[in-house]
Motif scaffolding. Structure first.
Motif, short mmCIF file in Angstrom:
data_model
loop_
_atom_site.label_atom_id
_atom_site.label_comp_id
_atom_site.label_asym_id
_atom_site.label_seq_id
_atom_site.Cartn_x
_atom_site.Cartn_y
_atom_site.Cartn_z
N ALA A 110 45.85 -24.12 62.83
CA ALA A 110 46.90 -24.90 62.80
C ALA A 110 47.65 -24.46 61.40
CB ALA A 110 46.93 -26.39 62.94
N ILE A 111 46.98 -24.57 60.45
CA ILE A 111 47.22 -24.33 59.15
C ILE A 111 47.91 -23.00 59.17
CG2 ILE A 111 46.76 -23.90 56.73
CD1 ILE A 111 44.81 -26.10 56.73
N THR A 112 47.22 -21.84 59.74
CA THR A 112 47.69 -20.69 59.86
C THR A 112 49.04 -20.20 60.41
OG1 THR A 112 45.16 -19.97 59.80
CG2 THR A 112 46.77 -18.24 60.65
N ALA A 113 49.08 -21.19 61.70
CA ALA A 113 50.08 -21.30 62.38
C ALA A 113 51.26 -21.71 61.75
CB ALA A 113 50.23 -22.10 63.64
N LEU A 114 51.27 -22.81 60.70
CA LEU A 114 52.28 -23.28 59.84
C LEU A 114 52.66 -22.18 58.98
CD1 LEU A 114 50.93 -26.85 59.17
CD2 LEU A 114 53.08 -26.16 60.07
N LEU A 115 51.65 -21.41 58.33
CA LEU A 115 52.09 -20.57 57.34
C LEU A 115 52.69 -19.40 57.96
CD1 LEU A 115 48.73 -20.69 55.15
CD2 LEU A 115 50.91 -21.47 54.64
N CYS A 116 52.11 -18.86 58.98
CA CYS A 116 52.68 -17.56 59.69
C CYS A 116 54.15 -17.92 60.30
CB CYS A 116 51.82 -17.23 60.90
SG CYS A 116 50.36 -16.49 60.43
N GLY A 117 54.41 -19.05 60.76
CA GLY A 117 55.86 -19.25 61.15
C GLY A 117 56.61 -19.30 60.23
#
Length: 320
Positions: A43-50
């Motif tokens: 979920a953190i990776t999704a936040l950062l990527c977006g």
């Protein structure tokens, strides 16, 4: 969206278990391991990527004054793909990586080096060529050349190496370790810091580079800042998560439609927040709750971004 992304998946997590683990209380060890080891890093990776892709996309659209520009317009994605292709497809068939961790780090490092190399070439050229559209076309040509080399490597590679490379090109938010998340976080925050520092300069560039020069802006310095920020943002995301398309192109337009404002003081934070939200939604959709099937994140982001891009093209056509 962040909480939903943690709770929803092939194994649904009860909300009370999530609260217990989040507050440090003793919960089911199975859920605890699932949340802390897999769901929260993803979920953190999704936040950062977006956030990273959206911010870099907004910068590219402002720099090139092109509504269809995105973080990969300068060949970053192609450079990353070339780096990974050389790492996975160019090594001898009998060579082993030693461990899965070493292999994943090698893939990420090769992608970052490939994308950074392309940006360094473009940056060096930009010091001599002042026409921004010439730089844009040059980036596209270099990207096409890198893609041609990748196609040759795919044609002559072994079946197992080709499968690994194709899986990487589909993009994934889950195959990233805690150590990699820390590196991704540091690079994204540094890139976003540069982006925020350039807000005033990008507002001036909306009226053209000549106007920005008359207002005392150092155009070469602004270009350099945007190129460095894009390498850190889009390049690092591509390195760790694979090429994720359309988010960087579509989200800035969604921000413009919602807020009806061209001021980067509004658009930059709006794009960062909306990008994070949309990437979380894409990740939730990709997991197909209740099943063990996971759709590649690049496929989901394409379904989200393509309608926005088509709308922008049609709208601009009507205006013309």
């Amino acid at each position: 969206m962040f909480i939903l992304d943690i709770l929803i998946g092939s194994v649904s997590i009860p909300f009370n278990e999530f609260l217990s683990i989040l507050t440090g209380k003793e919960g089911d060890p199975k859920y605890s391991m699932l949340i802390t080891t897999f769901r929260i890093p993803k979920a953190i990776t999704a936040l950062l990527c977006g956030a990273a892709l959206s911010a870099s996309g907004l910068q590219m659209q402002t720099l090139f004054r092109n509504p269809l520009a995105g973080p990969y317009i300068l060949g970053i994605s192609s450079g990353a793909s070339l780096g990974v292709a050389l790492f996975l497809l160019g090594i001898p068939a009998g060579m082993t990586f030693g461990s899965e961790i070493l292999k994943n780090l090698g893939i990420a490092g090769a992608a970052w080096i490939g994308s950074a190399a392309i940006l360094l070439i473009i940056f060096a050229v930009s010091l001599r060529i002042k026409d921004i559209m010439a730089i844009l076309i040059l980036g596209m040509m270099i990207g096409s050349g890198a893609t041609a080399i990748v196609n040759i490597l795919q044609y002559i590679s072994t079946e197992s190496s080709l499968k690994t490379f194709v899986i990487w090109t589909m993009g994934s938010l889950g195959n990233i370790s805690t150590f990699q998340v820390k590196i991704l976080t540091a690079c994204v925050f540094l890139g976003l810091g540069i982006s925020v520092s350039l807000i005033k300069s990008m507002n001036l560039m909306l009226l053209g580079e000549n106007y920005a020069r008359t207002m005392g802006q150092n155009i070469g310095l602004v270009r350099s800042g945007i190129f460095i920020s894009t390498t850190l943002l889009a390049g690092t995301v591509t390195a760790f998560c694979g090429p994720i398309g359309f988010i960087g192109t579509a989200v800035p337009h969604i921000a413009r439609m919602i807020f009806s404002d061209a001021d980067h003081k509004v658009l930059m934070p709006a794009s960062i927040i909306l990008g994070a939200i949309i990437m979380l939604i894409c990740d939730i959709i990709s997991q197909l709750p209740g099943t063990d099937m996971v759709i590649p994140i690049n496929t989901v982001s394409a379904f989200v971004g393509i309608p926005v891009v088509v709308y922008v093209i049609i709208r601009n056509r009507k205006i013309g």
